[in-house]
Design a protein around this motif. Structure first.
Motif, PDB file in Angstrom:
ATOM      1  N   PRO A   1      33.945 107.905   6.974  1.00 39.88           N
ATOM      2  CA  PRO A   1      34.194 107.546   5.573  1.00 39.88           C
ATOM      3  C   PRO A   1      32.886 107.450   4.790  1.00 39.88           C
ATOM      4  O   PRO A   1      31.886 106.938   5.292  1.00 39.88           O
ATOM      5  N   GLY A   2      32.911 107.964   3.564  1.00 44.34           N
ATOM      6  CA  GLY A   2      31.755 107.868   2.690  1.00 44.34           C
ATOM      7  C   GLY A   2      30.596 108.780   3.045  1.00 44.34           C
ATOM      8  O   GLY A   2      29.498 108.617   2.498  1.00 44.34           O
ATOM      9  N   ASN A   3      30.808 109.732   3.937  1.00 45.79           N
ATOM     10  CA  ASN A   3      29.717 110.620   4.324  1.00 45.79           C
ATOM     11  C   ASN A   3      29.300 111.513   3.156  1.00 45.79           C
ATOM     12  O   ASN A   3      30.076 111.740   2.220  1.00 45.79           O
ATOM     13  N   ARG A   4      28.087 112.019   3.220  1.00 46.60           N
ATOM     14  CA  ARG A   4      27.553 112.886   2.171  1.00 46.60           C
ATOM     15  C   ARG A   4      27.365 114.321   2.663  1.00 46.60           C
ATOM     16  O   ARG A   4      26.602 115.096   2.089  1.00 46.60           O
ATOM     17  N   VAL A   5      28.055 114.677   3.714  1.00 48.81           N
ATOM     18  CA  VAL A   5      27.953 116.020   4.280  1.00 48.81           C
ATOM     19  C   VAL A   5      28.545 117.032   3.312  1.00 48.81           C
ATOM     20  O   VAL A   5      29.622 116.815   2.750  1.00 48.81           O
ATOM     21  N   THR A   6      27.859 118.149   3.120  1.00 49.67           N
ATOM     22  CA  THR A   6      28.329 119.181   2.207  1.00 49.67           C
ATOM     23  C   THR A   6      28.998 120.310   2.975  1.00 49.67           C
ATOM     24  O   THR A   6      28.780 120.492   4.180  1.00 49.67           O
ATOM     25  N   SER A   7      29.790 121.093   2.263  1.00 47.43           N
ATOM     26  CA  SER A   7      30.338 122.304   2.873  1.00 47.43           C
ATOM     27  C   SER A   7      29.222 123.238   3.309  1.00 47.43           C
ATOM     28  O   SER A   7      29.317 123.912   4.337  1.00 47.43           O
ATOM     29  N   GLY A   8      28.148 123.247   2.526  1.00 47.27           N
ATOM     30  CA  GLY A   8      27.003 124.075   2.880  1.00 47.27           C
ATOM     31  C   GLY A   8      26.406 123.693   4.223  1.00 47.27           C
ATOM     32  O   GLY A   8      25.998 124.567   5.002  1.00 47.27           O
ATOM     33  N   ASN A   9      26.300 122.378   4.501  1.00 50.45           N
ATOM     34  CA  ASN A   9      25.815 121.945   5.812  1.00 50.45           C
ATOM     35  C   ASN A   9      26.639 122.566   6.929  1.00 50.45           C
ATOM     36  O   ASN A   9      26.106 123.114   7.903  1.00 50.45           O
ATOM     37  N   LYS A  10      27.953 122.497   6.772  1.00 54.80           N
ATOM     38  CA  LYS A  10      28.852 122.957   7.838  1.00 54.80           C
ATOM     39  C   LYS A  10      28.830 124.481   7.979  1.00 54.80           C
ATOM     40  O   LYS A  10      28.833 125.005   9.099  1.00 54.80           O
ATOM     41  N   TYR A  11      28.797 125.196   6.863  1.00 53.84           N
ATOM     42  CA  TYR A  11      28.786 126.652   6.935  1.00 53.84           C
ATOM     43  C   TYR A  11      27.452 127.167   7.481  1.00 53.84           C
ATOM     44  O   TYR A  11      27.406 128.176   8.197  1.00 53.84           O
ATOM     45  N   ALA A  12      26.351 126.488   7.142  1.00 51.80           N
ATOM     46  CA  ALA A  12      25.052 126.891   7.687  1.00 51.80           C
ATOM     47  C   ALA A  12      25.035 126.693   9.203  1.00 51.80           C
ATOM     48  O   ALA A  12      24.516 127.543   9.945  1.00 51.80           O
ATOM     49  N   PHE A  13      25.601 125.585   9.660  1.00 51.46           N
ATOM     50  CA  PHE A  13      25.716 125.340  11.099  1.00 51.46           C
ATOM     51  C   PHE A  13      26.525 126.448  11.758  1.00 51.46           C
ATOM     52  O   PHE A  13      26.123 127.007  12.787  1.00 51.46           O
TER      53      PHE A  13
ATOM     54  N   GLU B   1      20.385 103.691  10.600  1.00 54.04           N
ATOM     55  CA  GLU B   1      21.707 103.073  10.603  1.00 54.04           C
ATOM     56  C   GLU B   1      22.732 104.036   9.999  1.00 54.04           C
ATOM     57  O   GLU B   1      22.557 104.548   8.893  1.00 54.04           O
ATOM     58  N   GLY B   2      23.778 104.322  10.752  1.00 51.54           N
ATOM     59  CA  GLY B   2      24.803 105.243  10.293  1.00 51.54           C
ATOM     60  C   GLY B   2      24.403 106.703  10.380  1.00 51.54           C
ATOM     61  O   GLY B   2      25.171 107.580   9.973  1.00 51.54           O
ATOM     62  N   GLY B   3      23.232 106.980  10.926  1.00 50.52           N
ATOM     63  CA  GLY B   3      22.734 108.355  10.996  1.00 50.52           C
ATOM     64  C   GLY B   3      23.506 109.202  11.985  1.00 50.52           C
ATOM     65  O   GLY B   3      23.895 108.740  13.056  1.00 50.52           O
ATOM     66  N   SER B   4      23.712 110.456  11.632  1.00 50.55           N
ATOM     67  CA  SER B   4      24.441 111.409  12.479  1.00 50.55           C
ATOM     68  C   SER B   4      23.476 112.211  13.333  1.00 50.55           C
ATOM     69  O   SER B   4      22.248 112.070  13.241  1.00 50.55           O
ATOM     70  N   HIS B   5      24.030 113.090  14.155  1.00 51.21           N
ATOM     71  CA  HIS B   5      23.196 113.973  14.966  1.00 51.21           C
ATOM     72  C   HIS B   5      22.405 114.930  14.074  1.00 51.21           C
ATOM     73  O   HIS B   5      21.269 115.271  14.378  1.00 51.21           O
TER      74      HIS B   5
ATOM     75  N   LEU C   1      21.093 114.420  11.138  1.00 50.33           N
ATOM     76  CA  LEU C   1      20.547 113.610  10.052  1.00 50.33           C
ATOM     77  C   LEU C   1      19.416 114.296   9.299  1.00 50.33           C
ATOM     78  O   LEU C   1      19.154 113.981   8.132  1.00 50.33           O
ATOM     79  N   ALA C   2      18.731 115.253   9.921  1.00 51.52           N
ATOM     80  CA  ALA C   2      17.629 115.939   9.244  1.00 51.52           C
ATOM     81  C   ALA C   2      18.109 116.917   8.177  1.00 51.52           C
ATOM     82  O   ALA C   2      17.296 117.440   7.409  1.00 51.52           O
ATOM     83  N   ASN C   3      19.426 117.165   8.116  1.00 52.39           N
ATOM     84  CA  ASN C   3      19.973 118.124   7.151  1.00 52.39           C
ATOM     85  C   ASN C   3      20.910 117.502   6.127  1.00 52.39           C
ATOM     86  O   ASN C   3      21.200 118.134   5.106  1.00 52.39           O
ATOM     87  N   VAL C   4      21.396 116.305   6.397  1.00 54.03           N
ATOM     88  CA  VAL C   4      22.402 115.686   5.521  1.00 54.03           C
ATOM     89  C   VAL C   4      21.729 114.974   4.357  1.00 54.03           C
ATOM     90  O   VAL C   4      20.746 114.245   4.556  1.00 54.03           O
ATOM     91  N   PRO C   5      22.220 115.183   3.123  1.00 53.97           N
ATOM     92  CA  PRO C   5      21.651 114.471   1.980  1.00 53.97           C
ATOM     93  C   PRO C   5      21.595 112.962   2.233  1.00 53.97           C
ATOM     94  O   PRO C   5      22.539 112.373   2.744  1.00 53.97           O
ATOM     95  N   GLY C   6      20.466 112.359   1.874  1.00 50.10           N
ATOM     96  CA  GLY C   6      20.267 110.934   2.106  1.00 50.10           C
ATOM     97  C   GLY C   6      19.355 110.723   3.301  1.00 50.10           C
ATOM     98  O   GLY C   6      18.186 110.352   3.152  1.00 50.10           O
ATOM     99  N   THR C   7      19.853 110.998   4.499  1.00 51.59           N
ATOM    100  CA  THR C   7      19.005 110.864   5.681  1.00 51.59           C
ATOM    101  C   THR C   7      17.965 111.981   5.746  1.00 51.59           C
ATOM    102  O   THR C   7      16.882 111.790   6.305  1.00 51.59           O
TER     103      THR C   7
END
Length: 275
Positions: free
Chosen positions: A169-181, A249-253, A255-261
């Motif tokens: 919930p409340g994540n800032r992950v973009t579609s671009g992050n996922k498509y680039a992956f 805190e709350g960082g994902s795997h 985190l170097a690509n997600v806005p904010g972290t």
């Protein structure tokens, strides 16, 4: 495009931006050098030389049938560093790349290395066993291999959700992050994809970590759903002689690509380089 030819005649693609003290970026699985472009531009803009390679079987490097073990990965990295005659290097590694960094130091030492930074890294060992009861069960890794072999395109799209924490919930992950992956994952050979699961799940880097003799920063998200922080960086920080652990805190795997972290990681990276 620039390539280095390794001791077993494998062509390894690399990017080389800027000038100054060298910073070598080592990508995670199943990505390639493109995953580091934000950080490469950041350090190149600030007076450093940014270098990142595609691991064999990934991106633009040769898709060999074998050689998907950490001794070979470390030797490939050594071939890159020695071919470019890099010295006073800061190594920066993500996830599986942390194993490559650790094995490099274990096999080749730190005569050319000044600092090491690992983010969401796998060492000391991932798989659950009697000696590593907090590790990840073997069945998880078998599921990863099944996903690649059965329908890897959809598997990579699904994997991007947990990689970046897009299911939170409340994540800032973009579609671009996922498509680039997805795009980078699809550029990895299916052979490399499966073989690397065996390599990163089973390899024990404990003895490699004991050989670290340079300042080392470990960064890890406490909500990493791919490489849980407890049996990874928290344990590694107790083994590496001169290590500092920074927990997001709350960082994902990813985190170097997600806005904010991503922005926080950039600040921490620059502070570590300048420190």
């Amino acid at each position: 495009m620039p390539f280095v030819t390794t001791r077993d005649d494998t062509d390894i693609f690399y990017k080389d931006w800027g000038s100054g003290p060298p910073v070598v970026f080592i990508h995670g699985w199943p990505l390639n050098a493109d995953a580091w472009e934000d950080q490469m531009k950041l350090v190149a803009d600030n007076g450093y030389r940014a270098i990142a390679h595609d691991r064999r079987g990934h991106g633009r490097s040769d898709q060999t049938w074998g050689g998907y073990d950490f001794d070979t990965f470390a030797d490939d990295l050594d071939d890159l560093i020695t071919s470019l005659d890099l010295r006073d290097v800061t190594l920066v590694a993500h996830s599986m790349g942390g194993g490559e960094l650790a094995r490099y130091i274990g096999r080749h030492g730190t005569s050319r290395i000044s600092k090491a930074l690992m983010v969401g890294a796998i060492p000391p060992v991932m798989v659950k066993s009697e000696s590593n009861p907090e590790g990840t069960p073997q069945k998880v890794f078998e599921t990863l291999k099944d996903g690649i072999l059965n329908e890897r395109s959809q598997f990579w799209l699904d994997t991007a959700e947990t990689f970046f924490g897009a299911n939170r919930p409340g994540n800032r992950v973009t579609s671009g992050n996922k498509y680039a992956f997805w795009l980078m994952a699809m550029q990895e050979s299916i052979q490399a994809g499966v073989a690397c699961v065996d390599a990163f799940s089973q390899t024990d880097f404990t003895e490699d970590l004991k050989k670290f003799d340079v300042p080392t920063l470990l960064i890890h998200g406490d909500d990493d759903q791919v490489v849980p922080i407890g049996p990874a960086s928290q344990k590694a920080a107790r083994i590496i002689p001169d290590a500092t652990l920074t927990v997001y805190e709350g960082g994902s795997h990813g985190l170097a690509n997600v806005p904010g972290t991503k922005e926080r990681f950039g600040r921490d990276l620059m502070a570590f380089l300048r420190g």
